[in-house]
Design a protein around this motif. Structure first.
Motif, PDB file in Angstrom:
ATOM      1  N   LEU A  56       0.887  -1.382  -0.298  1.00 54.13           N
ATOM      2  CA  LEU A  56      -0.062   0.168  -0.350  1.00 54.13           C
ATOM      3  C   LEU A  56       1.341   1.065   0.195  1.00 54.13           C
ATOM      4  O   LEU A  56       1.428   1.707   0.931  1.00 54.13           O
ATOM      5  N   ALA A  57       1.369   1.666  -1.245  1.00 55.07           N
ATOM      6  CA  ALA A  57       1.820   2.975  -1.230  1.00 55.07           C
ATOM      7  C   ALA A  57       0.992   4.516  -1.067  1.00 55.07           C
ATOM      8  O   ALA A  57       0.551   4.754  -2.162  1.00 55.07           O
ATOM      9  N   SER A  58       1.311   5.022   0.167  1.00 55.31           N
ATOM     10  CA  SER A  58       1.038   6.054  -0.216  1.00 55.31           C
ATOM     11  C   SER A  58       2.363   7.421   0.355  1.00 55.31           C
ATOM     12  O   SER A  58       3.434   7.069  -0.002  1.00 55.31           O
ATOM     13  N   ALA A  59       1.851   8.313   0.298  1.00 54.89           N
ATOM     14  CA  ALA A  59       2.130   9.866   0.185  1.00 54.89           C
ATOM     15  C   ALA A  59       3.522  10.191   1.500  1.00 54.89           C
ATOM     16  O   ALA A  59       5.008   9.815   0.880  1.00 54.89           O
ATOM     17  N   GLY A  60       3.099   9.374   2.620  1.00 56.24           N
ATOM     18  CA  GLY A  60       3.880   9.420   3.623  1.00 56.24           C
ATOM     19  C   GLY A  60       3.530  10.699   3.857  1.00 56.24           C
ATOM     20  O   GLY A  60       3.285  11.303   3.390  1.00 56.24           O
ATOM     21  N   ILE A  73      -4.454   9.738  -4.475  1.00 57.08           N
ATOM     22  CA  ILE A  73      -5.950  10.180  -5.880  1.00 57.08           C
ATOM     23  C   ILE A  73      -5.302  10.051  -7.171  1.00 57.08           C
ATOM     24  O   ILE A  73      -6.519   9.853  -8.391  1.00 57.08           O
ATOM     25  N   ALA A  74      -4.421  11.065  -7.234  1.00 58.10           N
ATOM     26  CA  ALA A  74      -4.181  11.886  -8.925  1.00 58.10           C
ATOM     27  C   ALA A  74      -3.018  11.543  -9.726  1.00 58.10           C
ATOM     28  O   ALA A  74      -1.739  11.357  -8.118  1.00 58.10           O
ATOM     29  N   PRO A  75      -2.689  11.284 -10.806  1.00 58.89           N
ATOM     30  CA  PRO A  75      -1.261  11.063 -11.213  1.00 58.89           C
ATOM     31  C   PRO A  75      -0.173  11.980 -10.495  1.00 58.89           C
ATOM     32  O   PRO A  75      -0.791  12.939 -10.664  1.00 58.89           O
ATOM     33  N   GLY A  76       0.862  11.477 -10.730  1.00 56.06           N
ATOM     34  CA  GLY A  76       1.695  12.992 -10.518  1.00 56.06           C
ATOM     35  C   GLY A  76       2.913  12.105  -9.852  1.00 56.06           C
ATOM     36  O   GLY A  76       3.606  11.569 -10.480  1.00 56.06           O
ATOM     37  N   LEU A  77       4.357  13.525  -9.534  1.00 61.36           N
ATOM     38  CA  LEU A  77       5.431  13.078  -9.745  1.00 61.36           C
ATOM     39  C   LEU A  77       5.262  11.960  -7.976  1.00 61.36           C
ATOM     40  O   LEU A  77       6.276  11.056  -8.935  1.00 61.36           O
ATOM     41  N   LEU A  78       4.657  11.943  -7.325  1.00 60.18           N
ATOM     42  CA  LEU A  78       4.814  10.645  -5.949  1.00 60.18           C
ATOM     43  C   LEU A  78       4.283   9.331  -7.545  1.00 60.18           C
ATOM     44  O   LEU A  78       4.939   8.249  -6.924  1.00 60.18           O
ATOM     45  N   PRO A  79       3.282   9.045  -8.127  1.00 55.13           N
ATOM     46  CA  PRO A  79       2.371   7.935  -8.349  1.00 55.13           C
ATOM     47  C   PRO A  79       3.581   7.689  -9.502  1.00 55.13           C
ATOM     48  O   PRO A  79       3.916   6.229  -9.515  1.00 55.13           O
ATOM     49  N   ASP A  80       4.520   8.583 -10.227  1.00 56.98           N
ATOM     50  CA  ASP A  80       5.468   7.670 -11.338  1.00 56.98           C
ATOM     51  C   ASP A  80       6.747   7.287 -10.200  1.00 56.98           C
ATOM     52  O   ASP A  80       7.021   6.647 -11.046  1.00 56.98           O
ATOM     53  N   ARG A  81       6.782   8.163  -9.567  1.00 49.56           N
ATOM     54  CA  ARG A  81       7.931   7.264  -8.218  1.00 49.56           C
ATOM     55  C   ARG A  81       7.584   6.133  -8.145  1.00 49.56           C
ATOM     56  O   ARG A  81       8.459   5.312  -7.434  1.00 49.56           O
ATOM     57  N   VAL A 136       0.054  -7.083   4.038  1.00 54.17           N
ATOM     58  CA  VAL A 136       0.228  -5.984   3.275  1.00 54.17           C
ATOM     59  C   VAL A 136       1.244  -4.960   4.259  1.00 54.17           C
ATOM     60  O   VAL A 136       1.203  -4.989   5.311  1.00 54.17           O
ATOM     61  N   GLU A 137       2.164  -4.423   3.540  1.00 53.18           N
ATOM     62  CA  GLU A 137       3.046  -3.968   4.129  1.00 53.18           C
ATOM     63  C   GLU A 137       2.625  -2.283   2.843  1.00 53.18           C
ATOM     64  O   GLU A 137       2.534  -2.055   2.025  1.00 53.18           O
ATOM     65  N   VAL A 138       3.247  -1.443   4.437  1.00 50.07           N
ATOM     66  CA  VAL A 138       2.876   0.283   4.253  1.00 50.07           C
ATOM     67  C   VAL A 138       4.621   0.951   3.196  1.00 50.07           C
ATOM     68  O   VAL A 138       4.998   0.299   3.762  1.00 50.07           O
ATOM     69  N   ALA A 139       4.172   1.215   2.053  1.00 51.21           N
ATOM     70  CA  ALA A 139       5.361   1.702   1.494  1.00 51.21           C
ATOM     71  C   ALA A 139       5.043   3.366   1.666  1.00 51.21           C
ATOM     72  O   ALA A 139       4.074   3.996   1.463  1.00 51.21           O
ATOM     73  N   HIS A 140       5.793   4.306   1.579  1.00 52.51           N
ATOM     74  CA  HIS A 140       6.097   5.962   1.295  1.00 52.51           C
ATOM     75  C   HIS A 140       6.631   6.095  -0.054  1.00 52.51           C
ATOM     76  O   HIS A 140       8.141   5.939  -0.143  1.00 52.51           O
ATOM     77  N   ALA A 141       6.359   7.214  -0.522  1.00 52.78           N
ATOM     78  CA  ALA A 141       6.712   7.366  -1.902  1.00 52.78           C
ATOM     79  C   ALA A 141       7.225   8.757  -1.674  1.00 52.78           C
ATOM     80  O   ALA A 141       8.461   9.737  -2.506  1.00 52.78           O
ATOM     81  N   SER A 142       7.509   9.815  -0.654  1.00 52.39           N
ATOM     82  CA  SER A 142       8.413  10.477   0.370  1.00 52.39           C
ATOM     83  C   SER A 142       9.422  10.469   0.615  1.00 52.39           C
ATOM     84  O   SER A 142       9.812   9.066   1.084  1.00 52.39           O
ATOM     85  N   ALA A 143       9.777  11.390   1.577  1.00 49.96           N
ATOM     86  CA  ALA A 143      11.400  10.870   1.935  1.00 49.96           C
ATOM     87  C   ALA A 143      11.561   9.835   3.198  1.00 49.96           C
ATOM     88  O   ALA A 143      11.620   9.961   3.849  1.00 49.96           O
ATOM     89  N   VAL A 144       9.919  10.051   3.788  1.00 55.15           N
ATOM     90  CA  VAL A 144       9.637   9.002   5.220  1.00 55.15           C
ATOM     91  C   VAL A 144       9.987   7.556   4.679  1.00 55.15           C
ATOM     92  O   VAL A 144       9.294   7.386   3.976  1.00 55.15           O
ATOM     93  N   PRO A 145      11.132   6.462   5.343  1.00 55.74           N
ATOM     94  CA  PRO A 145      10.749   5.174   4.584  1.00 55.74           C
ATOM     95  C   PRO A 145       9.025   4.732   5.603  1.00 55.74           C
ATOM     96  O   PRO A 145       9.350   5.087   7.063  1.00 55.74           O
TER      97      PRO A 145
END
Length: 271
Positions: free
Chosen positions: A155-159, A219-227, A185-194
């Protein structure tokens, strides 16, 4: 618990639809959808598609959109336009969690307006249903309990820099695993927060998951979803779902939050 259960606690409660006309035939307040905004044009396009879904779910619902940043129109412009026309509105944040934007930015932008503000979208069974939808679209057979039992999901969130917001995402992950029977289910973050996607994929493989799916909790495409998508491919995930986007479940959830805030404001006025 089933979606639509009026006895469900807190954020999982289903709200009865409110008509597009208020009692006495007055127009219903505008659903003022407040999105974050992005320089990526896909963000605004997704928001507008979601507005279309809201109108499709409940035809005649008055909807306006305002952005915190990057996109137009901004919140002050829209709020002033509504005030000048004497139009009532209920602000509904297009946010999954109760982090900085929900607690600080939006209240600050709306301070002094008197507008009722709905709670954020998460948590909700409708969000889990939207996540299911996107995984199925990516090719995962969710109908099979055996497939779910062999599949580990990231489950990949912004963080967030707010530990409470990250803890809430972990609770969503735990609920998703419990109700769907994933291997883990493991959580991951797309920001700098591990933690990040590679660590989450490795943890799932270490736990014995035979197949790894990555589901963006965005919710929407962008930098973090691309990452997230790039990291999923690099980490060897078997499939990656698209963002939640203009899922019909999100449209229903926005209307539920609108209905709840509208009902609470009416109760407060008559108390």
């Amino acid at each position: 618990m089933t979606i639509g259960d009026p006895t469900a606690p807190g954020p999982y409660r289903a709200y009865r639809p409110v008509r597009s006309l208020a009692p006495g035939g007055r127009p219903a307040p505008v659903l003022l959808l407040i999105a974050h905004g992005s320089r990526d044009p896909r963000h605004a396009a997704t928001v507008e598609a979601l507005v279309g879904q809201v109108r499709g779910v409940r035809p005649g619902t008055p909807v306006a959109t305002a952005y915190l940043d990057h996109c137009a129109p901004r919140i002050p412009q829209v709020v002033q336009r509504l005030a000048d026309s004497g139009t009532a509105a209920v602000a509904v944040p297009l946010l999954l969690g109760n982090a900085y934007h929900a607690r600080t930015d939006i209240p600050g932008a709306l301070r002094g307006t008197g507008l009722p503000v709905a709670t954020v979208l998460g948590p909700s069974p409708l969000l889990l249903a939207a996540l299911d939808r996107r995984l199925a679209e990516a090719g995962l057979d969710l109908r099979s309990p055996a497939v779910r039992g062999r599949t580990g999901v990231v489950l990949a969130s912004a963080g967030s820099s707010d530990p409470a917001a990250n803890a809430a995402t972990r609770e969503v992950a735990a609920e998703w695993q419990r109700t769907r029977g994933w291997a883990a289910v493991e959580v991951a973050h797309a920001s700098a927060v591990p933690p990040h996607v590679p660590e989450a994929v490795a943890a799932l493989r270490g736990a014995g998951a035979e197949r790894i799916a990555v589901a963006p909790y965005l919710i929407a495409p962008g930098l973090l979803p691309d990452r997230i998508a790039s990291a999923a491919a690099a980490a060897g995930a078997d499939l990656a779902a698209p963002v939640l986007g203009a899922a019909p479940e999100l449209a229903r959830l926005l209307l539920a939050r609108y209905d709840a805030a509208r009902a609470a404001a009416t109760t407060a006025l008559t108390a």
